[in-house]
Scaffold this active site. Structure first.
Site, PDB file in Angstrom:
ATOM      1  N   ASN A 192      13.160 -18.134  16.464  1.00 56.17           N
ATOM      2  CA  ASN A 192      13.393 -18.243  15.026  1.00 56.17           C
ATOM      3  C   ASN A 192      13.524 -19.706  14.636  1.00 56.17           C
ATOM      4  O   ASN A 192      13.881 -20.562  15.462  1.00 56.17           O
ATOM      5  CB  ASN A 192      14.670 -17.486  14.644  1.00 56.17           C
ATOM      6  CG  ASN A 192      14.787 -17.257  13.152  1.00 56.17           C
ATOM      7  OD1 ASN A 192      13.860 -16.742  12.523  1.00 56.17           O
ATOM      8  ND2 ASN A 192      15.918 -17.626  12.574  1.00 56.17           N
ATOM      9  N   LYS A 216      16.593  -5.911   3.358  1.00 54.90           N
ATOM     10  CA  LYS A 216      16.978  -4.856   4.312  1.00 54.90           C
ATOM     11  C   LYS A 216      18.447  -4.943   4.742  1.00 54.90           C
ATOM     12  O   LYS A 216      19.085  -3.914   4.964  1.00 54.90           O
ATOM     13  CB  LYS A 216      16.062  -4.893   5.535  1.00 54.90           C
ATOM     14  CG  LYS A 216      14.626  -4.536   5.192  1.00 54.90           C
ATOM     15  CD  LYS A 216      13.738  -4.474   6.416  1.00 54.90           C
ATOM     16  CE  LYS A 216      12.311  -4.117   6.001  1.00 54.90           C
ATOM     17  NZ  LYS A 216      11.428  -3.931   7.174  1.00 54.90           N
ATOM     18  N   THR A 256      15.760 -20.951  12.640  1.00 57.59           N
ATOM     19  CA  THR A 256      17.190 -21.221  12.824  1.00 57.59           C
ATOM     20  C   THR A 256      17.631 -20.562  14.122  1.00 57.59           C
ATOM     21  O   THR A 256      17.789 -19.339  14.188  1.00 57.59           O
ATOM     22  CB  THR A 256      18.011 -20.665  11.644  1.00 57.59           C
ATOM     23  OG1 THR A 256      17.494 -21.190  10.421  1.00 57.59           O
ATOM     24  CG2 THR A 256      19.474 -21.030  11.779  1.00 57.59           C
ATOM     25  N   LYS A 266      20.702 -18.095  14.379  1.00 57.12           N
ATOM     26  CA  LYS A 266      20.513 -16.726  13.907  1.00 57.12           C
ATOM     27  C   LYS A 266      19.861 -15.872  14.985  1.00 57.12           C
ATOM     28  O   LYS A 266      20.205 -14.694  15.169  1.00 57.12           O
ATOM     29  CB  LYS A 266      19.667 -16.711  12.627  1.00 57.12           C
ATOM     30  CG  LYS A 266      19.677 -15.375  11.915  1.00 57.12           C
ATOM     31  CD  LYS A 266      19.034 -15.452  10.540  1.00 57.12           C
ATOM     32  CE  LYS A 266      19.134 -14.101   9.828  1.00 57.12           C
ATOM     33  NZ  LYS A 266      18.498 -14.143   8.486  1.00 57.12           N
ATOM     34  N   LYS A 326       0.820  -1.207   0.000  1.00 55.56           N
ATOM     35  CA  LYS A 326       0.000   0.000   0.000  1.00 55.56           C
ATOM     36  C   LYS A 326       0.862   1.268   0.000  1.00 55.56           C
ATOM     37  O   LYS A 326       0.339   2.379   0.050  1.00 55.56           O
ATOM     38  CB  LYS A 326      -0.927   0.004   1.216  1.00 55.56           C
ATOM     39  CG  LYS A 326      -1.992  -1.083   1.200  1.00 55.56           C
ATOM     40  CD  LYS A 326      -2.888  -0.976   2.427  1.00 55.56           C
ATOM     41  CE  LYS A 326      -4.055  -1.954   2.367  1.00 55.56           C
ATOM     42  NZ  LYS A 326      -3.650  -3.350   2.405  1.00 55.56           N
ATOM     43  N   TYR A 354       1.646  -7.117   6.140  1.00 49.41           N
ATOM     44  CA  TYR A 354       0.230  -6.896   5.872  1.00 49.41           C
ATOM     45  C   TYR A 354      -0.078  -7.336   4.454  1.00 49.41           C
ATOM     46  O   TYR A 354       0.819  -7.552   3.634  1.00 49.41           O
ATOM     47  CB  TYR A 354      -0.159  -5.437   6.093  1.00 49.41           C
ATOM     48  CG  TYR A 354       0.450  -4.464   5.089  1.00 49.41           C
ATOM     49  CD1 TYR A 354      -0.168  -4.220   3.861  1.00 49.41           C
ATOM     50  CD2 TYR A 354       1.628  -3.781   5.387  1.00 49.41           C
ATOM     51  CE1 TYR A 354       0.379  -3.332   2.950  1.00 49.41           C
ATOM     52  CE2 TYR A 354       2.179  -2.891   4.487  1.00 49.41           C
ATOM     53  CZ  TYR A 354       1.544  -2.658   3.267  1.00 49.41           C
ATOM     54  OH  TYR A 354       2.096  -1.789   2.368  1.00 49.41           O
ATOM     55  N   GLU A 382      22.294   6.779  12.753  1.00 48.57           N
ATOM     56  CA  GLU A 382      22.635   6.068  13.992  1.00 48.57           C
ATOM     57  C   GLU A 382      21.715   4.871  14.216  1.00 48.57           C
ATOM     58  O   GLU A 382      22.165   3.794  14.608  1.00 48.57           O
ATOM     59  CB  GLU A 382      22.538   7.035  15.173  1.00 48.57           C
ATOM     60  CG  GLU A 382      22.970   6.433  16.497  1.00 48.57           C
ATOM     61  CD  GLU A 382      22.955   7.436  17.634  1.00 48.57           C
ATOM     62  OE1 GLU A 382      22.914   7.007  18.804  1.00 48.57           O
ATOM     63  OE2 GLU A 382      22.981   8.649  17.359  1.00 48.57           O
ATOM     64  N   THR A 397      11.884  -3.445   1.491  1.00 48.90           N
ATOM     65  CA  THR A 397      11.197  -4.425   2.324  1.00 48.90           C
ATOM     66  C   THR A 397      11.929  -5.768   2.256  1.00 48.90           C
ATOM     67  O   THR A 397      13.001  -5.881   1.661  1.00 48.90           O
ATOM     68  CB  THR A 397       9.720  -4.542   1.897  1.00 48.90           C
ATOM     69  OG1 THR A 397       9.026  -5.362   2.833  1.00 48.90           O
ATOM     70  CG2 THR A 397       9.584  -5.121   0.511  1.00 48.90           C
TER      71      THR A 397
END
Length: 224
Positions: free
Chosen positions: A139, A56, A141, A144, A6, A204, A68, A52
């Site tokens: 998670n 990332k 894994t 991680k 969106k 979403y 920062e 997204t």
């Protein structure tokens, strides 16, 4: 996947409200071609972009300079081209905390964070800064999740486990995985979901996500 996004509509409306001339569109970069897609976008006159899953952490590596909060997160969801440099920022944590405060005071709360990818990285620091009692990262894994817990260990109480080993009770459960986009849910115990816990899906789609539909059936409070 971004077909559900969106963002073009949202940012077009923002631009109208703030009298900015802005063209915002969705571009689905190929899995092996994220960096090339971003470079081409800026070479064609692009001013900035949002990023997204699953890019990332790649965006973090691509940036010439980092804010920062992006440095702290180790992940980037916003890239801006300025004076020949790519500036990376992360607004995930700020936005999530701002939204969650509509549902509960985070101070002293015990949180289960599902997933250990770039989306999770961006929100751990801001959540800990609110004085939460503990964050458990679960998670698929476990290694991680443990790596992420260690990374943020100096900022608050944070631990890691597999989905099946998450032990409640929790005040808040956040799904940062992209499982909902495939119609799936993380494999945590049903007993963790009840009327006293707030559940929030960071993903979403058009209509309800698989995660929100699942926790709704189990009687949880849903943050939307």
């Amino acid at each position: 996947p971004i077909k559900h996004s969106k963002s073009p509509l949202i940012h077009t409306l923002f631009a109208e409200q703030t009298q900015q001339q802005l063209q915002y569109s969705a571009v689905e970069a190929p899995i092996a071609g994220f960096e090339q897609s971003v470079v081409e976008f800026f070479n064609q006159g692009g001013k900035g972009c949002n990023v997204t899953v699953p890019f990332k952490e790649q965006a973090y590596q691509l940036a010439d300079e980092l804010t920062e909060r992006a440095q702290s997160a180790g992940a980037v969801n916003t890239l801006k081209y300025q004076e020949g440099k790519i500036i990376g920022d992360n607004t995930d944590g700020y936005g999530l905390v701002y939204d969650l405060q509509r549902y509960l005071d985070l101070k002293g709360k015990r949180i289960l964070l599902l997933g250990a990818g770039g989306a999770a990285r961006g929100v751990i620091g801001p959540l800990l800064a609110q004085g939460v009692a503990e964050i458990i990262i679960a998670n698929r894994t476990v290694a991680k999740a443990e790596q992420l817990a260690k990374l943020f260990g100096d900022y608050g109480v944070i631990n890691a486990c597999g989905f099946a080993d998450a032990n409640g009770p929790f005040d808040l459960i956040i799904n940062s995985t992209s499982a909902s986009l495939q119609g799936e849910v993380p494999a945590i115990a049903n007993e963790l979901i009840h009327a006293q816990v707030v559940c929030y899906d960071m993903m979403y789609k058009s209509g309800n996500t698989a995660f929100n539909a699942w926790v709704n059936e189990l009687g949880a409070k849903i943050g939307i």
